[in-house]
Design a protein around this motif. Structure first.
Motif, PDB file in Angstrom:
ATOM      1  N   THR A 116       0.809  -1.223   0.000  1.00 23.08           N
ATOM      2  CA  THR A 116       0.000   0.000   0.000  1.00 23.08           C
ATOM      3  C   THR A 116       0.848   1.282   0.000  1.00 23.08           C
ATOM      4  N   PHE A 117       2.095   1.188   0.382  1.00 19.94           N
ATOM      5  CA  PHE A 117       2.976   2.358   0.445  1.00 19.94           C
ATOM      6  C   PHE A 117       3.052   3.037  -0.923  1.00 19.94           C
ATOM      7  N   PRO A 118       3.037   4.363  -1.036  1.00 20.70           N
ATOM      8  CA  PRO A 118       3.023   5.385   0.014  1.00 20.70           C
ATOM      9  C   PRO A 118       1.638   6.023   0.190  1.00 20.70           C
ATOM     10  N   LEU A 119       0.582   5.233   0.002  1.00 24.32           N
ATOM     11  CA  LEU A 119      -0.775   5.807   0.094  1.00 24.32           C
ATOM     12  C   LEU A 119      -1.552   5.241   1.266  1.00 24.32           C
ATOM     13  N   GLU A 120      -2.510   6.025   1.729  1.00 27.86           N
ATOM     14  CA  GLU A 120      -3.391   5.573   2.796  1.00 27.86           C
ATOM     15  C   GLU A 120      -4.801   6.088   2.514  1.00 27.86           C
ATOM     16  N   PRO A 121      -5.805   5.534   3.173  1.00 21.83           N
ATOM     17  CA  PRO A 121      -7.181   5.943   2.860  1.00 21.83           C
ATOM     18  C   PRO A 121      -7.515   7.327   3.400  1.00 21.83           C
ATOM     19  N   TYR A 122      -8.405   7.995   2.671  1.00 23.48           N
ATOM     20  CA  TYR A 122      -8.860   9.325   3.099  1.00 23.48           C
ATOM     21  C   TYR A 122     -10.374   9.303   3.263  1.00 23.48           C
ATOM     22  N   LEU A 123     -10.835   9.694   4.467  1.00 26.27           N
ATOM     23  CA  LEU A 123     -12.265   9.731   4.773  1.00 26.27           C
ATOM     24  C   LEU A 123     -12.712  11.182   4.856  1.00 26.27           C
ATOM     25  N   ASP A 124     -13.820  11.513   4.231  1.00 25.51           N
ATOM     26  CA  ASP A 124     -14.257  12.907   4.188  1.00 25.51           C
ATOM     27  C   ASP A 124     -14.928  13.336   5.504  1.00 25.51           C
ATOM     28  N   THR A 125     -15.495  14.538   5.503  1.00 25.23           N
ATOM     29  CA  THR A 125     -16.064  15.068   6.756  1.00 25.23           C
ATOM     30  C   THR A 125     -17.264  14.259   7.244  1.00 25.23           C
ATOM     31  N   ARG A 126     -17.838  13.438   6.364  1.00 26.02           N
ATOM     32  CA  ARG A 126     -18.953  12.563   6.776  1.00 26.02           C
ATOM     33  C   ARG A 126     -18.435  11.259   7.366  1.00 26.02           C
ATOM     34  N   GLY A 127     -17.102  11.041   7.239  1.00 26.72           N
ATOM     35  CA  GLY A 127     -16.539   9.762   7.685  1.00 26.72           C
ATOM     36  C   GLY A 127     -16.645   8.699   6.601  1.00 26.72           C
ATOM     37  N   VAL A 128     -16.817   9.146   5.339  1.00 23.85           N
ATOM     38  CA  VAL A 128     -16.940   8.196   4.230  1.00 23.85           C
ATOM     39  C   VAL A 128     -15.609   8.111   3.479  1.00 23.85           C
ATOM     40  N   LEU A 129     -15.195   6.886   3.182  1.00 23.29           N
ATOM     41  CA  LEU A 129     -13.977   6.698   2.388  1.00 23.29           C
ATOM     42  C   LEU A 129     -14.231   7.218   0.975  1.00 23.29           C
ATOM     43  N   VAL A 130     -13.376   8.168   0.525  1.00 27.82           N
ATOM     44  CA  VAL A 130     -13.594   8.722  -0.825  1.00 27.82           C
ATOM     45  C   VAL A 130     -12.374   8.590  -1.733  1.00 27.82           C
ATOM     46  N   GLY A 131     -11.228   8.237  -1.171  1.00 30.04           N
ATOM     47  CA  GLY A 131     -10.046   8.130  -2.024  1.00 30.04           C
ATOM     48  C   GLY A 131      -8.802   7.793  -1.214  1.00 30.04           C
ATOM     49  N   LEU A 132      -7.662   7.987  -1.860  1.00 30.22           N
ATOM     50  CA  LEU A 132      -6.376   7.714  -1.212  1.00 30.22           C
ATOM     51  C   LEU A 132      -5.549   8.994  -1.179  1.00 30.22           C
ATOM     52  N   VAL A 133      -4.706   9.118  -0.176  1.00 32.52           N
ATOM     53  CA  VAL A 133      -3.796  10.272  -0.095  1.00 32.52           C
ATOM     54  C   VAL A 133      -2.383   9.764   0.199  1.00 32.52           C
ATOM     55  N   PHE A 134      -1.401  10.581  -0.151  1.00 34.46           N
ATOM     56  CA  PHE A 134      -0.019  10.217   0.159  1.00 34.46           C
ATOM     57  C   PHE A 134       0.227  10.396   1.655  1.00 34.46           C
ATOM     58  N   MET A 135       0.899   9.442   2.246  1.00 34.87           N
ATOM     59  CA  MET A 135       1.177   9.504   3.689  1.00 34.87           C
ATOM     60  C   MET A 135       2.030  10.738   3.984  1.00 34.87           C
ATOM     61  N   HIS A 136       1.507  11.591   4.827  1.00 34.84           N
ATOM     62  CA  HIS A 136       2.164  12.876   5.056  1.00 34.84           C
ATOM     63  C   HIS A 136       3.615  12.718   5.527  1.00 34.84           C
ATOM     64  N   GLU A 137       3.866  11.734   6.380  1.00 36.82           N
ATOM     65  CA  GLU A 137       5.207  11.603   6.958  1.00 36.82           C
ATOM     66  C   GLU A 137       6.263  11.208   5.924  1.00 36.82           C
ATOM     67  N   PHE A 138       5.824  10.844   4.696  1.00 34.26           N
ATOM     68  CA  PHE A 138       6.806  10.453   3.675  1.00 34.26           C
ATOM     69  C   PHE A 138       6.896  11.452   2.525  1.00 34.26           C
ATOM     70  N   ILE A 139       6.220  12.589   2.675  1.00 29.75           N
ATOM     71  CA  ILE A 139       6.214  13.586   1.595  1.00 29.75           C
ATOM     72  C   ILE A 139       7.645  13.993   1.212  1.00 29.75           C
ATOM     73  N   LYS A 140       8.509  14.136   2.206  1.00 24.68           N
ATOM     74  CA  LYS A 140       9.873  14.588   1.893  1.00 24.68           C
ATOM     75  C   LYS A 140      10.781  13.435   1.475  1.00 24.68           C
ATOM     76  N   LYS A 141      10.449  12.218   1.906  1.00 25.10           N
ATOM     77  CA  LYS A 141      11.348  11.091   1.647  1.00 25.10           C
ATOM     78  C   LYS A 141      11.051  10.348   0.343  1.00 25.10           C
ATOM     79  N   CYS A 142       9.777  10.319  -0.039  1.00 24.66           N
ATOM     80  CA  CYS A 142       9.370   9.509  -1.192  1.00 24.66           C
ATOM     81  C   CYS A 142       9.019  10.413  -2.376  1.00 24.66           C
TER      82      CYS A 142
END
Ligand code: SF4
Ligand code: SF4
Length: 213
Positions: A116-142
């Motif tokens: 799954t690296f370097p992505l993780e799930p993103y849930l919107d303000t309703r708590g619904v899964l709507v997509g994937l986002v890049f893991m913030h802690e790896f923005i500079k490394k990856c």
């Protein structure tokens, strides 16, 4: 008489892990993204170095892989800082592991964390899964985190399916990613810097989502 600890009836089974692996087969890019980071990292992809990203395997995942390969071994925290970090996790559910190294990688025995690296799930303000986002802690490394256009749609679609099933199945994971998604929104509000959301095919271009993400 000594009490035998009961196994957790809600724990993921090896069959479930096997099924999840079947959803996580797609290549992330059309090219080997290791070519982006390995040349400046002694020839080793950044995400395949335990110092950078230590894979967390579900208990049943580690047990299943241990039966069929010697690729993985449990990681023992050495420093006081590592021990402190480890204490924050539930070690009845996960085992932090390191593999034998990229030269010995076995594609079919990569962990969920590797796949799954370097992505993780993103849930919107309703708590619904709507997509994937890049893991913030790896923005500079990856370096791939700056190349969202290179992520294959087949990868996004299959991984979305995987996360949808996992978040429904494991309540604690739903909570973890609800919190991390809130943190992404807070950071965006604070810094004014937006983050890309990689939508699965069926949610691409849906205007109604804009007010929730
Ligand atoms: S995912 Fe990122 S860190 Fe891992 S090999 Fe690709 S570019 Fe390198
Ligand atoms: S198993 Fe393969 S993909 Fe996973 S960390 Fe090791 S070398 Fe990288």
């Amino acid at each position: 008489m000594k009490k035998i600890p009961k196994s957790d009836p809600k724990a993921l089974t090896e069959d479930e892990i096997e099924y999840y692996y079947s959803l996580l087969q797609e290549e992330v890019t059309e090219y080997n993204c290791g070519s982006l980071c390995a040349p400046s990292n002694g020839g080793i992809p950044v995400c395949c170095q335990a110092d950078n990203a230590l894979p967390a395997l579900y208990k049943s995942e580690y047990e299943m892989l241990s039966k069929r390969t010697d690729l993985w071994k449990a990681y023992i925290p050495m420093t006081r800082e590592e021990k402190k970090d480890f204490a924050e996790y539930d070690h009845r559910k996960i085992t932090f592991c390191e593999c034998k190294g990229v030269a010995h990688c076995e594609r079919e025995n990569r962990s969920i964390s590797c796949r799954t690296f370097p992505l993780e799930p993103y849930l919107d303000t309703r708590g619904v899964l709507v997509g994937l986002v890049f893991m913030h802690e790896f923005i500079k490394k990856c370096p791939l985190t700056a190349l969202s256009q290179d992520i294959r749609q087949e990868f996004i679609d299959n991984h979305f399916l995987f996360w949808e099933k996992l978040l429904f199945r494991v309540e604690s994971e739903y909570e973890v990613y609800t919190d991390s998604s809130k943190a992404y929104r807070r950071r965006r509000k604070r810094t004014g810097v937006d983050f890309p959301i990689l939508y699965p095919s069926h949610l691409k271009g849906k205007e109604y989502l804009e007010k929730y993400v």
